[in-house]
Design an enzyme around this catalytic site. Structure first.
Site, PDB file in Angstrom:
ATOM      1  N   GLY A  29       0.854  -1.177   0.000  1.00 23.36           N
ATOM      2  CA  GLY A  29       0.000   0.000   0.000  1.00 23.36           C
ATOM      3  C   GLY A  29       0.891   1.227   0.000  1.00 23.36           C
ATOM      4  O   GLY A  29       2.088   1.113   0.206  1.00 23.36           O
ATOM      5  N   CYS A  30       0.344   2.404  -0.273  1.00 22.71           N
ATOM      6  CA  CYS A  30       1.230   3.541  -0.486  1.00 22.71           C
ATOM      7  C   CYS A  30       0.548   4.870  -0.257  1.00 22.71           C
ATOM      8  O   CYS A  30      -0.653   4.988  -0.192  1.00 22.71           O
ATOM      9  CB  CYS A  30       1.739   3.570  -1.919  1.00 22.71           C
ATOM     10  SG  CYS A  30       2.502   2.063  -2.450  1.00 22.71           S
TER      11      CYS A  30
END
Lengths: 498, 162, 410, 388
Positions: free
Chosen positions: D15-16
């Site tokens: 995720g980011c």
């Protein structure tokens, strides 16, 4: 001479329930059930029973059971009852063992050893009830990708547009009843996919569904005319069939009734023999010539498919077919069905379509031409999971034949070649063919496609996708269970847990 | 005056001669309409109100039943007033109580739809469209949808009243 | 509009229904000499046999007249003025705008033979049956004169009442009006097997005994002892009322395709009318129930101003006689193709003319015979497929599917 | 214990947080600003990856390719330099300056080269030269010989590593760089051994990609793109996205608009409501390029020297907010991050799925003065002040 052949089934009749209505008598084309002329009671002759279950389904009081014949030979791992019975049959008759449908041995079904993925946490699964799910698929040649790519010349690249990547496989009128054609054609029309005429021409009564018809040109060239070629949305050249790779076809004269003869453009009552090879195709360049002859004949307006049986060097053959001009490659695995095939050929020639597909897809990618041709597989596709797995392995779409017939009522008695199909499917006998009301057949075939559509959407959503093209060739979505290193390598998938 | 009436439409093209319609009719008009076995095995067999005929070559079949004519010959010819046509439903009925078994309706019916002489009951029977059921029993029983229930609009013509 | 109908039987009922279909307002008056109107005459034998009760004779609901607002006058019309007035025996004068003569027929021989005898009765009206019922008892010997449908049904009823009927007719076999010798003899055998005696080919010379007849004397000198005589030798149309009015008559009152007589606004229907016959196109009196009703209805509709055309008479008879089913239609006595069988005996005859069926006889195995009647009516051509119609049981095999649709027109 | 697999050995979902800021007039500003922006979204990273791409940072060397490289050790560096010198003339070389940061551990050897193509080996024709350079870069990276090319482009560079993005910014001293276009990435991988090369942005020539999401169609995309000479050695979505845009825009010469249409086409239902000619064209494109549809949740920012394109997946399964004022276009995973660094916002919106957001730089704009008062250089700060 004492016949050594043994009954395969026995009929159980509960006489407390039997009301003597005679449905079993009038429905059994094999004349298993009969009325005793002396006391009007209903009796059965077990040895004639093929196990189609028609009587069981129609008996209004549930008085009938058709069960495996209990009396068996002494257990032996090699010399099983089936093996012995086959030898007895051949020593009774001296003939080739014939059968219908596809490969019957319970060899590993690789579809069942391949498992699909689903999203958890790191990406969301998509709810098909809330989000649009796109199953639309295009079949046909795509332009090569370069700076001068031909997106602006669509007329050079005719496409078939499918709303579900499942088509009805080639089954000729003659081998199946016109009502089967009507059912499948109408279902293909309403569900926006395609049906295949098989090698038997296009009957005038299904001409209304020609926009969704794939017309087949096979070695017998039955029913082929310029008009016929024009009428289909696509032309398929049939080289081989999974149920009988390397051999031809034979529709016996008694099945060539007036309608069948007219549609095939042959004299009524004559045997319709499809030779083993096309006698104008003895090499790949001959195939190319036929492909381009057909394209010329139809002004390049229709894609041309070439269908082969999955055999050992299928990858190289398919690469050659693609380069010979085939727009759609069709691979029929050894589980593919047939109306009539020598039992030995059916069970012992050809390879599973799972491997053929994996090999062909990989080969075409290695050669950089996978995107230019479409890949359709068939031969034992049983359910939507098989479809999803085939697409993830690299297919654009699948053909279903047997599954479609089962939807119409087939009970896999494998006696199609006798023409006595009690379900009105593999017969042209008007007494039997009328048993398949095409209104019902259409609904059943449509229902099957609808159900698979829902399931495919669920699979896709679960994998976090909303378009079928994102699954195509997406082998990361597959894991193999209980497969050898070598099998995994050929299939191009990882093992479960990897 | 128009009325919406029930009609059973036979698609003989898909009649496969199984006779389940006939059986269902028998059961529906028996003392045990819920049990085929009891209906057929208790006492004398119930009389079906319709039948299925096969062609001479056995290749095709035909459902034979009352078409509920608007101007029925059986009603005209009936000497006892047993045969009547219901104005509201358009159904032609034969009152079993009134029927004297003269078979006039049998010789009058161009469909051959009246059952009686062969049954030994001395009464004429015919399709009553199972008005009390949601579907006529034969329609419900047909495994191949060769029998279809349709609701059609007809222009009423006054015939003999019951 | 004032409608007057003379006669109260089936043609009258048909006319009321025909009128009321198109005219709910006009007044309808029925003049009938029978106190019991609109009962079914063919049912009287069943009533006699006790198979039905008196209420079962009426095939219209009791409120039939009331619902159709019909005024009923019991009486006998004795004069008819073409300018629009009917005079009753009572002297009452009833004006009309449209008149229907549904006066039926008079039994043959009855007047000659029955005069002054109290054990000689007809078999035509309910009154006749009530008279028989007063006299009949088990073992009684009854001479039934006439072996037509009426006579045989009377004999059957007597048989059920354990009387001893003997059927007498000039013809050599029973039902000679509709059957051929083969069929007739089959019926005779059947009657005899049940114990019903037949004296056929015998002409009645006289009835002996007064006031009670004791025996029937034949022209050949033989005689038949009896306790009662029933006259059932047929009817002839009642033309008395039409006489002297200028209405054209033949055997009966001649009518056109609207059932109208030669005098406008005067119609005739039923046993009295001589209407066009379907097959020959000639005008004939065909005294059977369904035609009476049909003619009455056609007349009624025309009287109410709605043009309706009579399709023509087709003689269709069905009778169950001591459990033998006998059916005839059309030119049943003409020569044709036959099939005969036994156990139980059956007989089937198809009369063909110009490739179509024009007549039929069926004795036993009569299921579905209406299909052939329909073929007669529709003049279906069946060349080459005649034998199908002779199969002992049409039941189970679809005759129509055997006939190429091109020639059946079905 | 067996060594855990790193990017390239195995596919690691992550995720980011993403952020991008571009000055539409091409005026440079300091890296502090983008670092401030991405720092707001700290909980979207887990300290296992952060990085930045910066454009316009080497104006004095703008005619040479800036090559940022990670080395595992000296021998690997020596081998790489041998290869580099075979094909390029090295104009200047040296370590990329870093600052000690307690949160940053075990950095690789980080080196920077400025090179020009060796004419004798490379054709003058730019298409061929680019082709060669792509194969050089992918060749080095795919070989995984302990040398990893982080970026290779003119007047731009990628700075990334294992750590929270604001710590990476501090480590690489981004406050000392000034560029007109910055993108930033904070990563939340699902495994522990962060590898510096596996951090984002991903660069190919002058194109860089930052991405938040997980492409469910990854293997379909990968197997397609690999038919055309690419090797997806990192097995990350970002890498395959970069290759797809490289293939479509550079190799096939398509516009970014067309490329966007391929990776996030309109739904068939939407197409049905479009004008027939447009619908037919889009249908055709989709039929041909169906394997390049990016499916699954993503928000990506594709940066090139002339601007950014930000794009959400068709169903908008990942967050992305865009904003603009007179001079800037900003894109970030969260609105708060934009509000932190952008004032005078004219419009702030959540772009619809599949609808690209553009931030095109007008490099020819005559006005070359910075507007942002907090920018790094004191000259700029004063200039900005005077303008206010």
């Amino acid at each position: 001479m004492l016949k050594l052949q043994k009954a395969k089934f026995e009929i159980g009749r509960d006489f407390d329930r039997c009301v003597g209505c005679g449905v079993c008598v009038n429905q059994c084309a094999n004349e298993v059930h009969f009325r005793d002329p002396y006391d009007e009671s209903v009796c059965a002759d077990d040895i004639k029973c093929v196990g189609c279950q028609r009587c069981v389904h129609l008996c209004p009081t549930g008085a009938l059971r058709v069960v495996s014949f209990a009396s068996r030979t002494r257990e032996h791992g090699l010399w099983t009852s089936t093996v012995i019975n086959e030898i007895h049959l051949q020593s009774d008759s001296g003939g080739i063992l014939l059968s219908g449908m596809g490969h019957s041995r319970p060899d590993t079904v690789y579809w069942d050893r391949i498992l699909l993925n689903a999203s958890q946490v790191t990406n969301p699964s998509i709810d098909p009830l809330r989000e649009p799910m796109e199953l639309k698929t295009f079949l046909g040649r795509k332009p090569p990708l370069n700076r001068k790519n031909s997106l602006d010349a669509p007329e050079k690249y005719p496409q078939l547009e499918l709303e579900i990547p499942v088509m009805f496989a080639a089954m000729s009128f003659g081998s199946v009843s016109l009502n089967v054609h009507k059912s499948l054609a109408r279902a293909a029309m309403s569900q926006k996919t395609y049906w295949n005429t098989g090698e038997g021409g296009l009957h005038p009564e299904v001409r209304a569904y020609r926009d969704r018809a794939i017309v087949q040109v096979a070695s017998g060239r039955f029913g082929v005319s310029p008009e016929y070629l024009e009428e289909g949305a696509c032309i398929e050249i049939k080289i081989g069939q999974g149920a009988k790779p390397g051999i031809g076809g034979h529709l016996p004269g008694e099945k060539v009734t007036g309608e069948v003869a007219r549609t095939r453009k042959i004299p009524p009552g004559s045997d319709a023999i499809s030779p083993a090879p096309h006698h104008d195709i003895y090499s790949i360049e001959d195939l190319s010539q036929l492909i381009y002859s057909l394209k010329e004949a139809t002004a390049y307006r229709k894609p041309v498919a070439v269908k082969i049986a999955a055999v050992h060097n299928v990858a190289a053959i398919c690469s050659g077919m693609a380069r010979a001009g085939a727009d759609i490659l069709v691979i029929d695995g050894y589980r593919g069905g047939s109306g009539a095939t020598p039992l030995r050929i059916r069970n012992d020639v050809g390879i599973p379509v799972e491997f053929a597909l994996a090999a062909v897809d990989r080969r075409l990618r290695e050669e950089g031409i996978r995107n230019e041709v479409s890949l359709v597989v068939s031969g034992g596709i049983r359910n939507s999971a098989d479809v999803a797995k085939a697409i993830a392995l690299g297919a654009d779409a699948v053909y279903i034949g047997t599954a479609a017939l089962v939807a119409l009522g087939c009970h896999m008695c494998q006696n199609c070649y006798t023409g006595k199909c009690n379900w009105g499917i593999a017969t042209v006998n008007p007494r039997l063919a009328r048993r398949l009301n095409p209104d019902i057949g259409t609904l059943r075939a449509e229902n099957l496609l609808r159900a698979w559509k829902h399931e495919l959407a669920e699979f896709l959503g679960g994998m976090g996708m909303n378009a079928i093209e994102s699954l195509r060739g997406n082998r990361l979505m597959l894991r193999g269970l209980g497969l050898t290193e070598r099998e995994l390598e050929i299939l191009g998938i990882k093992a479960v847990g990897e | 005056m128009t009325a919406v009436v029930r009609r059973v439409e036979a698609q003989d093209e898909y009649c496969m001669g199984c006779g389940l319609c006939r059986l269902a009719c028998q059961v529906a008009h028996s003392a045990y309409p819920l049990s085929i076995v009891k209906a057929m095995k208790t006492g004398s067999r119930p009389v079906p109100r319709m039948s299925v005929e096969s062609s001479a070559d056995g290749m095709s079949f035909r459902s034979v039943r009352c078409l509920q004519c608007e101007d029925p010959e059986c009603v005209k010819i009936c000497i006892s007033g047993a045969a009547t046509r219901d104005e509201e439903t358009g159904v032609v009925l034969i009152d079993e109580q009134k029927c004297v078994g003269c078979w006039s309706c049998v010789i009058a019916c161009p469909e051959g739809a009246i059952i009686g002489p062969g049954t030994g009951r001395g009464k004429a029977y015919k399709c009553d469209l199972c008005l009390e059921r949601e579907f006529p029993a034969c329609v419900a029983a047909c495994p191949n949808r060769a029998l279809i229930l349709r609701e059609v609009e007809v222009v009423e013509s006054t015939t003999r009243e019951g | 509009m004032r409608y007057v109908i003379i006669g109260g039987s089936i043609a009258s009922v048909g006319a009321i229904e025909g009128i009321r279909k198109f005219d709910r307002e006009g007044s309808i008056t029925v003049i009938s000499d029978e106190p019991d109107p609109y009962y079914s005459r063919p049912l009287i034998s069943y009533y006699l046999a006790g198979k039905i009760d008196r209420a079962g004779l009426y095939y219209r609901k009791p409120e039939f007249y009331q619902r159709n607002r019909v005024q009923v006058i019991t009486g006998k019309a004795c004069n008819l003025a073409p300018d629009g007035v009917v005079t009753l025996e009572s002297g009452e004068k009833i004006p009309y705008d449209k008149l229907l003569l549904a006066v039926g027929g008079t039994p043959l021989l009855y007047d000659r033979l029955a005069a002054g005898r109290d054990n000689v009765v007809g078999f035509y009206t309910l009154e006749d049956v009530e008279r028989i019922r007063l006299q009949v008892m088990p073992g009684i010997r009854v001479a039934v004169i006439g072996a037509g449908l009426v006579g045989l049904k009377a004999a059957e009823a007597l048989y059920y009442l354990n009387a001893k009927p003997t059927v007498v007719d000039l013809a050599p076999y029973p039902l000679s009006g509709i059957l051929d010798p083969v069929g007739g003899e089959m019926v005779e055998r059947h009657l005899r097997s049940k114990g019903v005696e037949c004296k056929l080919g015998m002409e009645v010379s006289s009835l002996e005994g007064t006031p009670r007849v004791k025996e029937v004397v034949f022209t050949d000198g033989s005689h038949l002892d009896c306790d009662m005589v029933i006259i059932a030798a047929g009817v002839r149309p009642n033309l008395a009322l039409a006489a002297g009015t200028g209405i054209d008559t033949g055997q009966g009152i001649l009518v056109d395709e609207h059932q109208e007589t030669s005098i406008p606004s005067v119609y005739a229907a039923g046993d009295v009318a001589q209407a066009q016959e379907l097959l020959s196109g000639d005008k004939k009196v065909v005294p059977i129930l369904p035609l009476a009703w049909e003619q009455g209805r056609i007349a009624g509709m025309n009287m109410a101003g709605h043009e309706a055309v009579y399709r023509g008479s087709l003689a269709v008879n069905s009778v169950s006689l001591l459990d033998m089913a006998i059916m005839t239609a059309g030119d049943s006595r003409a020569e044709g193709l036959c099939a005969v069988g036994d156990n139980p005996p059956y007989y089937r005859k198809i009369v063909l003319q110009d490739g179509g069926v024009t007549g039929l006889i069926a004795i036993n195995h009569v299921d579905n015979m209406g299909i052939i009647t329909g073929m007669i009516r529709k003049r279906v051509r069946i060349e080459g497929h005649e034998s199908l119609l002779l199969q002992p049981r049409l039941n189970g095999v679809d005759v129509r599917s055997c006939l190429p649709t091109a020639i059946t027109g079905l | 214990m067996k060594k855990m697999l790193r990017e390239g050995d195995v596919r690691i979902p992550a995720g980011c947080a993403i952020a991008a800021l571009v000055n539409l007039r091409g005026l440079p500003f300091a890296g502090t600003r983008i670092a401030d922006c991405i720092a707001v979204m700290r909980e979207r990273s887990n300290g296992l990856g952060g990085g930045f791409a910066a454009y316009g940072i080497y104006p004095e060397m703008k005619d040479y390719y800036a090559v940022h490289v990670f080395f595992d050790g000296i021998p690997e560096k020596r081998e790489f330099e041998y290869q580099l010198r075979r094909h390029f003339r090295v104009v200047s070389t040296g370590p990329i300056p870093t600052r000690r940061n307690d949160e940053i551990h075990n950095p690789p050897i980080i080196w920077r080269y400025f090179v020009s193509p060796e004419n004798s080996l490379l054709a003058e024709e730019p298409v061929r030269r680019q082709e060669f350079m792509v194969s050089f870069i992918t060749g080095v990276n795919a070989a995984s010989n302990g040398a990893y090319i982080v970026s290779f482009g003119k007047n731009m560079g990628v700075f990334k590593g294992v750590g929270f993005p604001e710590d990476i910014a501090d480590f690489f001293r981004l406050d000392e760089y000034r560029g007109y276009l910055w993108t930033a990435h904070g990563r939340f991988p699902t495994n522990t051994p962060g590898w510096w090369g596996g951090a984002h942005p991903f660069a190919l020539l002058e194109t860089t990609v930052i991405h938040n999401g997980e492409i469910s169609s990854y293997d379909a995309n990968r197997r397609f793109i690999e038919m055309y000479g690419y090797r997806c050695s990192l097995q990350t979505d970002t890498e395959v996205i970069a290759y797809i845009f490289d293939f479509l825009c550079r190799r096939l010469g398509m516009s970014q608009e067309e490329a966007a249409l391929i990776v996030a086409p309109p739904l068939w239902d939407e197409l049905a409501m479009m004008e027939e000619e447009t619908a037919n064209r889009i249908t055709r494109i989709r039929a041909v390029f169906s394997s390049l549809l990016l499916n699954g949740p993503f928000s990506i920012v594709l940066a090139t020297p002339d601007g950014i394109m930000a794009l959400n997946d068709r169903l908008k399964l990942r967050p992305m907010v865009a904003a603009e004022n007179e001079d800037f276009v900003a894109v970030a995973s969260e609105e708060a991050a934009i509000r932190k660094i952008l004032t005078g916002i004219n419009r702030i919106w959540s772009p619809r799925g599949g609808e690209p957001v553009w931030g095109k730089v007008d490099l020819t704009h005559p006005e070359r003065e910075p507007l942002y008062a907090g920018e790094g250089g004191s000259d700029d700060a004063e200039a900005a002040k005077s303008k206010i």
